[in-house]
Design a protein around this motif. Structure first.
Motif, short mmCIF file in Angstrom:
data_model
loop_
_atom_site.label_atom_id
_atom_site.label_comp_id
_atom_site.label_asym_id
_atom_site.label_seq_id
_atom_site.Cartn_x
_atom_site.Cartn_y
_atom_site.Cartn_z
N GLU A 214 47.56 140.26 3.10
CA GLU A 214 46.60 139.43 3.59
C GLU A 214 46.70 138.25 2.71
O GLU A 214 46.72 137.07 3.03
N GLU A 215 46.52 138.48 1.26
CA GLU A 215 46.67 137.30 0.21
C GLU A 215 47.84 136.46 0.29
O GLU A 215 47.93 135.35 0.10
N LEU A 216 48.74 137.34 0.34
CA LEU A 216 50.37 136.72 0.26
C LEU A 216 50.35 135.76 1.54
O LEU A 216 50.76 134.68 1.32
N ILE A 217 50.05 136.33 2.66
CA ILE A 217 50.14 135.49 3.78
C ILE A 217 49.42 134.35 3.83
O ILE A 217 49.77 133.14 4.27
N ALA A 218 48.06 134.32 3.34
CA ALA A 218 47.05 133.35 3.30
C ALA A 218 47.72 132.36 2.35
O ALA A 218 47.84 130.93 2.62
N LEU A 219 48.34 132.72 1.22
CA LEU A 219 48.90 131.90 0.38
C LEU A 219 50.12 131.05 0.95
O LEU A 219 50.35 129.94 0.63
N MET A 220 51.10 131.67 1.53
CA MET A 220 52.24 131.16 2.23
C MET A 220 52.01 130.19 3.37
O MET A 220 52.52 129.44 3.36
N LEU A 221 50.96 130.49 3.91
CA LEU A 221 50.50 129.69 5.21
C LEU A 221 50.07 128.39 4.20
O LEU A 221 50.33 127.42 4.90
N LYS A 222 49.22 128.58 3.40
CA LYS A 222 48.47 127.32 2.70
C LYS A 222 49.53 126.45 2.17
O LYS A 222 49.52 125.05 2.29
N GLY A 223 50.61 127.17 1.52
CA GLY A 223 51.45 126.54 0.71
C GLY A 223 52.62 125.77 1.31
O GLY A 223 53.37 125.16 0.85
N GLY A 224 52.59 126.20 2.79
CA GLY A 224 53.63 125.57 3.49
C GLY A 224 54.95 126.19 3.65
O GLY A 224 56.09 125.81 4.19
N VAL A 225 54.99 127.33 3.02
CA VAL A 225 56.35 128.31 2.96
C VAL A 225 56.28 129.26 4.20
O VAL A 225 57.48 130.01 4.33
N TRP A 226 55.13 129.36 4.82
CA TRP A 226 55.22 130.44 6.01
C TRP A 226 56.55 129.98 7.27
O TRP A 226 57.28 131.06 7.29
N PRO A 227 56.65 128.86 7.39
CA PRO A 227 57.68 128.64 8.37
C PRO A 227 59.22 128.98 8.09
O PRO A 227 60.07 129.38 8.69
#
Lengths: 400, 451
Positions: B117-130
């Motif tokens: 969960e923490e990883l995903i939250a960071l990825m979303l916030k950091g713009g790397v999720w896409p």
């Protein structure tokens, strides 16, 4: 050529939408794209495209038909002069020119009528003119008897193009092979012009100068003597005696439809189709295997001399070879899946032989067999694709 | 020993101008853009307006349907333009970099100790999720899904395709880190498809924690869709994720530094390029920065991505989000007299033996963008099947899409393919059918119907 291009560019606006002759857009486009590969570039999807297009594809098929056409012209002359006992007196070129002037009008009528209708339909729909008729227009003359009246050719072509193709939406949408439909039209509407022993040889119906005892019967018609009452007291050797030699049947020195007689010319065409990959080798092979297989089965169960005829005779008689190479392989009306093509071809070969041997009303079975298999091709594909769907469903179930 | 899958169907199109394995000096573009059109099916909602100051990693827009997915600026500077197309569709958010680069810094701590969960939250916030796409559909992955597996293709078989080993030469550490993170996102495996051509010393062969499978054969052997299809085909209801190997390294970089650093190595290739080679460039850069390297005087076709699936760009367009290359090829807007009837057409390549190009299999071509014919109804059969190494009947699938028959589309395998998988079908098509556009239409329809 630059001048031509400039001229086309100049008159193009007139024929474009909104131009004075905008209604003839399709016609203009057909002629323009005939002369020049269009300058259309890709915008969606793949930026580069294969060099092949339908024009090239169809012209290869027309090219593959040339040996059969040229031989057909010569053979028309040859059969004519033979019926009059004059083969010794005429030269090769006299023979050819005689046939040339007999066959050419049929070709012209077929193309003019067919293309006329195609252009009119493309025009009214606002489509580009499709190249499919280039092949159909050449096939129709090749499967007609040479003495067929031109008005019948015109009527049959119109029937084939309108009822066989355009009502379904044009090239690519038809259920049956249009050329065969043209032949079937003549076969059922004007049977006297496409059956019997006299229609296959030019001027034989008129009957002037025909030497005594010359019959003009096709090998298939003779072979049909090997059934029923006439066949009951005959040996297969006697039947073979009546028929032309295997060599003559292979080379094509026999009466028959214009393009179907020479197996050699057809093999040349088949080679072109197979090397270019445009004709399906699966269908051709499967049809031959099916025909031979059924032929052997008949040999095994033979009750009359026709059934005893060597199986390979079926490949040499009538339109088997022509049908298997040029008609059955029509990609639109044949099966479209690779598995389907095998089934389609096998059944086709079997069906041809069955109709020939067991149906006394029709000496030739190729036309009806192909039309029948055309009808069933979508069903065959339906089951082949259905198997693919089932594999996918099964996978899901195993997972679940 | 890894499993070996031999791909037999397919086609390698040999083009002139493949990139030499030389890295050119770093190039700085005068402007950068993030393009919502790079993301299939995205409904963007802007959060900046023209003239705003942004840092590296400042959100520019987000996904209207999934607002947690942010799209951030690759550089710091001023939002200089917001370009819209028809019906005000958002096309490009352009950022002109300032002299000083400022960064939005995220506290990534020790990535190894973070949970999913923490990883995903960071990825979303950091713009790397896409970075992560999902199959079916080829859209950005949904953060609330748990994927069956994650698939990465470690090689590119497309025409002029890039050399992944070369690109990842100095990224071994980041790549491994990226893989470690991905492993936490799936309860199952991270699959890496490699080929025999991958260097034994390269990171792709040495990386730990992945399930490697070796694929050999012609394009599309390098397509991740083909890998999925051969390893574990997607069934209805299943979701797998895919990610480009260079983006894996960028993901690792994000979790190392905490900043959105999307400087990557791309190839600039094609027959119209003076010196085809690799460039270090920041994602979204304007093509103007490579203009000096273009040979053609007539305006050529600029493509972000490869020639089969890439996006057409204008000469001042911007590199796409997922693309590892820019292809530059000649435009084909010329007429050719009786071109279709010529026996020899040395400039034309064809898989059909109706042309003689099959006699010179190793010849390289400078293919242009001419359609080489007119669009027709489906006529020829069996062509698509020769270049699609999957158990799918592409023509039937396309016809189901044209008929908008959802059930049939599903039954015929629409979940298993995206545009790139059928790109070769489009290339070989005699009837010039727009295969990729039709397929995307079908996928859009599926998304609409299934949601």
């Amino acid at each position: 050529m630059k001048a031509l291009r400039r001229y086309l560019d100049k008159i193009k606006p007139t024929f474009s939408k909104g131009g004075k002759l905008g209604m003839f857009h399709s016609t203009f486009d057909a002629f323009e794209s005939f002369m020049f590969v269009p300058n259309t570039v890709t915008h969606k999807g793949s930026h580069i495209r294969d060099g092949i297009d339908l024009k090239r594809t169809m012209s290869v098929v027309v090219l593959a038909l040339m040996p059969a056409l040229l031989f057909g012209m010569w053979n028309t002359g040859y059969q004519h002069f033979m019926s009059m006992g004059l083969t010794e007196q005429v030269s090769f070129w006299q023979t050819f020119w005689f046939g040339f002037w007999k066959v050419l009008p049929i070709v012209i009528v077929s193309y003019v009528v067919g293309l006329g209708i195609e252009f009119a339909f493309a025009q009214s729909r606002g489509h580009e003119v499709n190249e499919g008729f280039l092949v159909t227009g050449m096939l129709i003359p090749l499967i007609m008897p040479v003495d067929v009246p031109l008005w019948i050719v015109a009527l049959a072509t119109a029937f084939a193009v309108i009822i066989g193709k355009e009502v379904f939406g044009g090239t690519g949408m038809n259920v049956w092979n249009p050329a065969l439909l043209a032949r079937a039209f003549v076969f059922f509407a004007y049977p006297s012009h496409i059956s019997g022993d006299k229609v296959w040889i030019a001027s034989m119906i008129k009957g002037e100068g025909i030497i005594d005892g010359f019959s003009g019967a096709t090998p298939l018609a003779i072979a049909a003597n090997g059934t029923g009452e006439t066949g009951a007291n005959m040996t297969v050797e006697a039947l073979q005696q009546q028929m032309p030699s295997v060599y003559d049947m292979f080379m094509g020195f026999i009466p028959g439809s214009i393009g179907e007689t020479s197996k050699l010319a057809i093999l040349l065409g088949a080679a072109i189709l197979l090397i270019t990959g445009i004709g399906s080798w699966r269908i051709m092979l499967a049809t031959v295997v099916g025909g031979l297989g059924m032929g052997y089965l008949c040999n095994f169960l033979a009750v009359n001399p026709y059934m005893e005829l060597p199986a390979y005779y079926h490949l040499l008689m009538g339109g088997f070879a022509f049908g298997a190479v040029f008609m059955a392989t029509d990609p639109v009306s044949a099966s479209q899946t690779n598995t389907g093509k095998w089934i389609y071809g096998l059944l086709l070969g079997i069906m041809i032989v069955i109709i020939r041997i067991f149906n006394p009303a029709y000496p030739e079975g190729v036309m009806l067999a192909i039309l029948l298999m055309n009808t069933f091709a979508p069903l065959i594909d339906y089951y082949v694709v259905g198997a693919n769907i089932n594999r996918r469903l099964k996978r899901t179930k195993v997972q679940a | 020993m890894s499993k070996v899958v031999k791909i037999k169907k397919g086609l390698d199109i040999k083009l002139k101008g493949s990139a030499e394995k030389v890295l050119a000096k770093a190039t700085i573009a005068e402007s950068y853009a993030v393009k919502p059109t790079d993301f299939a099916g995205l409904m963007p909602k802007l959060v900046v307006k023209q003239g705003d100051q942004v840092k590296v990693g400042t959100p520019l827009f987000f996904d209207k349907n999934r607002p947690e997915i942010m799209f951030v600026s690759p550089v710091s500077g001023t939002v200089s333009a917001i370009n819209r197309g028809e019906r005000r569709k958002l096309l490009e958010v352009v950022v002109t970099p300032g002299t000083e680069q400022e960064y939005e810094k995220h506290n990534v701590g020790n990535a190894a100790s973070l949970n999913r969960e923490e990883l995903i939250a960071l990825m979303l916030k950091g713009g790397v999720w896409p970075f992560i796409k999902q199959r079916p559909y080829g859209i950005i992955a949904n953060p609330s899904d748990t994927p069956k597996d994650i698939f990465i293709s470690g090689f590119d078989t497309a025409p002029l395709g890039v050399d992944m080993d070369f690109i990842l030469t100095n990224e071994a550490e980041h790549f491994q880190k990226g893989i470690d993170i991905l492993k936490k996102l799936t309860p199952n495996k991270v699959h890496l498809g490699v080929t025999t051509g991958n260097a034994a010393s390269g990171i792709l062969k040495k990386v730990k924690g992945v399930e490697s499978t070796i694929f050999t054969g012609p394009h599309p052997a390098g397509n991740v869709g083909v890998h999925i299809n051969h390893i574990a085909p997607i069934n209805k209801g299943e979701i797998v994720w895919t990610i480009d190997p260079q983006l894996v390294a960028l993901l690792g970089r994000f979790f190392t530094s905490g900043i959105y650093n999307v400087e990557k190595i791309i190839a600039v290739a094609g027959s119209e390029v003076k010196r085809p080679q690799y460039f270090r460039i920041i994602t979204g850069a304007s093509l103007k920065c490579i203009a000096y390297n273009i040979a053609s005087e007539n305006s050529p076709r600029y493509i972000s991505g490869n020639v089969l699936t890439g996006t057409e760009l204008s000469a001042d367009g911007f590199l796409g989000f997922y693309d590892n290359m820019i292809s530059v090829i000649p435009e084909g807007n010329h007429h050719e007299l009786f071109g279709w009837a010529k026996l020899f057409r040395p400039k034309v390549f064809s898989t059909s033996h109706a042309y003689l190009s099959f006699l010179t299999p190793n010849k390289k071509y400078a293919l242009d963008t001419n359609l080489n014919g007119g669009e027709r109804a489906f006529v020829m059969t069996g062509q698509y099947e020769k270049v699609l190494p999957m158990d799918i009947y592409p023509v039937y699938l396309l016809k189901a899409i044209l008929a908008e028959d959802i059930d049939k589309m599903e039954q015929l395998g629409i979940y298993e393919v995206i545009e790139e998988d059928l790109a070769l079908c489009e290339f070989v098509c005699t009837s010039k059918t727009e295969v990729q556009a039709i397929l995307r239409k079908g996928i859009d329809l599926m998304i609409k119907e299934m949601s």
